[in-house]
Design a protein around this motif. Structure first.
Motif, mmCIF file in Angstrom:
data_model
loop_
_atom_site.group_PDB
_atom_site.id
_atom_site.type_symbol
_atom_site.label_atom_id
_atom_site.label_comp_id
_atom_site.label_asym_id
_atom_site.label_seq_id
_atom_site.Cartn_x
_atom_site.Cartn_y
_atom_site.Cartn_z
ATOM 1 N N THR A 76 17.606 -6.341 -18.210
ATOM 2 C CA THR A 76 16.892 -7.631 -18.276
ATOM 3 C C THR A 76 15.494 -7.486 -18.003
ATOM 4 O OG1 THR A 76 18.989 -8.332 -16.934
ATOM 5 C CG2 THR A 76 17.076 -9.829 -16.763
ATOM 6 N N HIS A 77 14.700 -6.628 -17.306
ATOM 7 C CA HIS A 77 13.341 -6.681 -17.018
ATOM 8 C C HIS A 77 12.695 -5.787 -18.055
ATOM 9 C CE1 HIS A 77 15.477 -7.367 -13.230
ATOM 10 N NE2 HIS A 77 14.328 -8.138 -12.907
ATOM 11 N N ASP A 78 11.446 -6.398 -18.445
ATOM 12 C CA ASP A 78 10.714 -5.658 -19.461
ATOM 13 C C ASP A 78 9.171 -5.054 -18.703
ATOM 14 O OD1 ASP A 78 9.589 -8.050 -19.018
ATOM 15 O OD2 ASP A 78 9.111 -8.768 -21.308
ATOM 16 N N ALA A 79 9.289 -5.316 -17.228
ATOM 17 C CA ALA A 79 8.375 -4.865 -16.737
ATOM 18 C C ALA A 79 8.620 -4.483 -15.141
ATOM 19 C CB ALA A 79 7.079 -5.562 -16.658
ATOM 20 N N CYS A 80 8.150 -3.506 -14.327
ATOM 21 C CA CYS A 80 8.208 -3.492 -12.904
ATOM 22 C C CYS A 80 7.058 -2.798 -12.441
ATOM 23 C CB CYS A 80 9.521 -2.619 -12.646
ATOM 24 S SG CYS A 80 9.880 -2.555 -10.852
ATOM 25 N N PHE A 81 6.428 -3.764 -11.742
ATOM 26 C CA PHE A 81 5.291 -3.319 -10.941
ATOM 27 C C PHE A 81 5.351 -2.791 -9.487
ATOM 28 C CE2 PHE A 81 3.894 -6.275 -14.329
ATOM 29 C CZ PHE A 81 2.690 -5.768 -14.731
ATOM 30 N N LEU A 82 5.142 -1.553 -9.500
ATOM 31 C CA LEU A 82 5.163 -0.891 -8.235
ATOM 32 C C LEU A 82 3.765 -0.800 -7.304
ATOM 33 C CD1 LEU A 82 7.612 1.936 -8.916
ATOM 34 C CD2 LEU A 82 8.323 -0.450 -8.101
ATOM 35 N N PRO A 83 3.724 -0.914 -6.148
ATOM 36 C CA PRO A 83 2.530 -0.658 -5.324
ATOM 37 C C PRO A 83 1.944 0.785 -5.761
ATOM 38 C CG PRO A 83 4.280 -0.732 -3.839
ATOM 39 C CD PRO A 83 4.932 -1.026 -5.161
ATOM 40 N N ARG A 84 0.751 1.016 -5.675
ATOM 41 C CA ARG A 84 -0.072 2.329 -6.110
ATOM 42 C C ARG A 84 -0.935 2.362 -4.807
ATOM 43 N NH1 ARG A 84 3.956 3.746 -8.592
ATOM 44 N NH2 ARG A 84 3.947 4.574 -6.449
ATOM 45 N N SER A 85 -1.879 1.544 -4.536
ATOM 46 C CA SER A 85 -2.726 1.621 -3.512
ATOM 47 C C SER A 85 -3.233 0.277 -2.843
ATOM 48 C CB SER A 85 -4.316 1.958 -4.219
ATOM 49 O OG SER A 85 -4.700 1.059 -5.067
ATOM 50 N N SER A 86 -3.666 0.499 -1.494
ATOM 51 C CA SER A 86 -4.125 -0.715 -1.017
ATOM 52 C C SER A 86 -5.550 -0.298 -0.096
ATOM 53 C CB SER A 86 -3.014 -1.147 0.376
ATOM 54 O OG SER A 86 -3.640 -1.766 1.265
ATOM 55 N N HIS A 87 -6.443 -1.258 -0.334
ATOM 56 C CA HIS A 87 -7.638 -1.005 0.084
ATOM 57 C C HIS A 87 -7.965 -2.058 1.025
ATOM 58 C CE1 HIS A 87 -11.922 0.454 -0.045
ATOM 59 N NE2 HIS A 87 -12.101 -0.741 0.324
ATOM 60 N N VAL A 88 -8.582 -1.788 2.285
ATOM 61 C CA VAL A 88 -8.650 -2.839 3.465
ATOM 62 C C VAL A 88 -10.105 -3.152 3.281
ATOM 63 C CG1 VAL A 88 -8.783 -3.301 5.830
ATOM 64 C CG2 VAL A 88 -6.989 -1.735 4.925
ATOM 65 N N THR A 89 -10.406 -4.486 3.035
ATOM 66 C CA THR A 89 -11.824 -5.017 2.950
ATOM 67 C C THR A 89 -12.378 -5.665 4.157
ATOM 68 O OG1 THR A 89 -10.843 -7.196 1.900
ATOM 69 C CG2 THR A 89 -11.412 -5.618 0.503
ATOM 70 N N GLY A 90 -11.246 -6.032 5.088
ATOM 71 C CA GLY A 90 -11.633 -6.987 6.068
ATOM 72 C C GLY A 90 -11.548 -8.507 5.674
ATOM 73 N N ASP A 91 -11.598 -9.483 6.567
ATOM 74 C CA ASP A 91 -11.548 -10.852 6.122
ATOM 75 C C ASP A 91 -12.767 -11.250 5.722
ATOM 76 O OD1 ASP A 91 -10.811 -13.389 6.113
ATOM 77 O OD2 ASP A 91 -10.654 -13.692 8.112
ATOM 78 N N VAL A 92 -12.733 -10.994 4.335
ATOM 79 C CA VAL A 92 -13.932 -11.423 3.447
ATOM 80 C C VAL A 92 -13.529 -12.690 2.785
ATOM 81 C CG1 VAL A 92 -15.036 -9.226 3.377
ATOM 82 C CG2 VAL A 92 -13.473 -9.885 1.488
ATOM 83 N N ALA A 93 -12.559 -13.355 2.621
ATOM 84 C CA ALA A 93 -11.927 -14.501 1.917
ATOM 85 C C ALA A 93 -12.164 -14.063 0.483
ATOM 86 C CB ALA A 93 -13.000 -15.638 2.444
ATOM 87 N N ILE A 94 -11.456 -13.134 0.016
ATOM 88 C CA ILE A 94 -11.213 -12.694 -1.489
ATOM 89 C C ILE A 94 -10.840 -13.905 -2.277
ATOM 90 C CG2 ILE A 94 -10.192 -11.220 -3.243
ATOM 91 C CD1 ILE A 94 -10.084 -9.205 -1.076
ATOM 92 N N HIS A 95 -11.763 -14.357 -3.205
ATOM 93 C CA HIS A 95 -11.157 -15.440 -4.028
ATOM 94 C C HIS A 95 -11.002 -14.862 -5.350
ATOM 95 C CE1 HIS A 95 -12.283 -18.109 -0.854
ATOM 96 N NE2 HIS A 95 -11.927 -19.328 -1.562
ATOM 97 N N GLU A 96 -11.476 -15.516 -6.402
ATOM 98 C CA GLU A 96 -11.087 -14.816 -7.917
ATOM 99 C C GLU A 96 -11.548 -13.233 -8.131
ATOM 100 O OE1 GLU A 96 -10.462 -18.506 -10.695
ATOM 101 O OE2 GLU A 96 -12.171 -17.342 -11.213
ATOM 102 N N MET A 97 -10.613 -12.563 -8.712
ATOM 103 C CA MET A 97 -10.753 -11.206 -9.037
ATOM 104 C C MET A 97 -10.696 -10.946 -10.671
ATOM 105 S SD MET A 97 -8.129 -9.818 -6.260
ATOM 106 C CE MET A 97 -8.511 -8.395 -6.297
ATOM 107 N N ALA A 98 -11.508 -9.887 -11.037
ATOM 108 C CA ALA A 98 -11.101 -9.435 -12.330
ATOM 109 C C ALA A 98 -11.528 -7.928 -12.831
ATOM 110 C CB ALA A 98 -12.150 -10.220 -13.345
ATOM 111 N N TYR A 99 -10.608 -7.234 -13.797
ATOM 112 C CA TYR A 99 -10.813 -5.983 -14.166
ATOM 113 C C TYR A 99 -12.174 -5.919 -15.194
ATOM 114 C CZ TYR A 99 -6.569 -4.268 -11.826
ATOM 115 O OH TYR A 99 -5.865 -3.848 -10.823
ATOM 116 N N GLY A 100 -12.911 -5.023 -14.696
ATOM 117 C CA GLY A 100 -14.008 -4.785 -15.733
ATOM 118 C C GLY A 100 -14.001 -3.541 -16.588
#
Length: 382
Positions: free
Chosen positions: A112-136
């Motif tokens: 049924t599924h054509d993709a399965c995203f698994l967690p690979r990493s987690s980086h703690v930033t603290g409460d910085v109110a992350i808004h929009e994000m993008a890969y460069g």
């Protein structure tokens, strides 16, 4: 129909009678919404920090399937250019996921599924109110650090690395001076941002939130368009610069040379979160609560609270017409990010410890050393 926070559910058309017992998460849609996703071959990823959910919107057998995953205050959302990686900004950290096709092929029901995203990493930033994000370029992850009024990237030895801030912000400190929020990339680098005010004082943007918003050219530091009502989500698409004038409930085109914003479509919600598939724009809508933050903006003055909706509007950018609408009800009242994922029926695993405990991804060069029985059928529980 209804859907629990940890399961999928098909949603019914707008105008259907409400069930006798209201569930915490419900959604309805206009006719043709599932078919549009099927035709485009895409699904949608939607974050709602207010409800603490990532919503995966998928077409299944001619119906719309909404799939909820729990995260603490998710806002920013980034999908890599090849759609093999995605990142979610939460209250204290950035979580990154990788698509593992071998696992997708065996997630029940198989095939049924054509993709399965698994967690690979987690980086703690603290409460910085992350808004929009993008890969460069090179897969570098950029994010809007709203509390520190800057654009930032991730470093393993630091909470974050400040990379750019508006020229009118004199120093770094966590008081949300201008409410920097939106990010448009060009050529793998930040090009335009939005902020709710030209302020260098703590929370100074609140003074003129109704008409103090700005769109800024990152390259030059110049304000391209002033006088906007709570702008968000700048994007470069199809040779045009797009943005949401959220406080007015519109999606529009920006002429940087003339310094003008022209609304293309008006919708019954606070517009925030934007992505494109062909000539269709998928725009997030929020009801906006009656509070000091949202009082006095145009949409609250020309639409009563019960007339504002929360969901996703599909806009034909050629005609400016709304051609589809997904509406969330009850527990979901605000949308932050909307991303188009070029996958038909993806899965994302973040809480299934049984599956995560027995799903292993190793480098390709190590595969010859893996037992044939394991390579033939990776261990994925039913």
């Amino acid at each position: 129909m209804t859907s629990s926070p940890s399961s999928s559910g098909a949603v019914s058309g707008l105008g259907q009678p409400a069930p006798a017992v209201l569930e915490p998460l419900r959604a309805g849609h206009t006719d043709g919404f599932p078919e549009l996703l099927r035709t485009l071959g895409v699904s949608l990823l939607v974050t709602t920090y207010q409800a603490g959910k990532l919503v995966v919107v998928r077409e299944q057998d001619g119906r719309l399937n909404t799939h909820f995953r729990n995260f603490p205050m998710p806002m920013g959302l980034a999908v890599s250019p090849w759609a093999d990686r995605l990142a979610i900004g939460t209250k204290l950290q950035v979580c990154e996921f990788r698509d593992v096709p071998e696992v997708a092929a065996q997630v029940e029901p198989e095939g049924t599924h054509d993709a399965c995203f698994l967690p690979r990493s987690s980086h703690v930033t603290g409460d910085v109110a992350i808004h929009e994000m993008a890969y460069g370029l090179g897969g570098e992850l950029w994010f809007v650090n709203t509390r520190f009024s800057c654009l930032a990237t991730i470093d393993p030895d630091a909470s974050f690395v400040p990379r750019w801030r508006p020229p009118f912000v004199s120093e770094l400190e966590p008081t949300d001076r201008c409410h920097l929020n939106g990010l448009a990339m060009e050529g793998g680098a930040p090009r335009f941002v939005t902020a709710l005010g030209r302020s260098d004082a703590p929370a100074g943007w609140r003074t003129n939130k109704a008409r103090g918003g700005v769109l800024i050219d990152v390259t030059s530091g110049e304000i391209v368009v002033p006088g906007l009502s709570m702008p968000h989500s700048p994007r470069l698409h199809g040779g045009h610069l797009w943005a949401c004038e959220s406080g007015a409930g519109t999606l529009g085109v920006v002429d940087p040379a003339a310094g003008k914003y022209e609304a293309v479509a008006s919708v019954p919600g606070f517009t925030r979160g934007l992505d494109f598939a062909g000539h269709y724009a998928f725009v997030g809508l929020s009801q906006v609560r009656e509070s000091a933050v949202f009082s006095g903006i145009p949409i609250t003055e020309h639409l009563a609270e019960h007339e504002r909706i929360c969901g996703i509007a599909v806009i034909d950018v050629i005609t400016g017409q709304v051609v589809g609408l997904l509406r969330f009800e009850d527990a979901v009242q605000e949308i932050f990010a909307v991303a188009v994922l070029p996958r038909r029926f993806p899965e994302l695993m973040n809480e299934d410890e049984t599956l995560l405990a027995s799903s292993f991804v190793i480098p390709t060069q190590s595969l010859p050393d893996v037992a044939e029985s394991v390579r033939a059928k990776p261990s994925v529980p039913a």
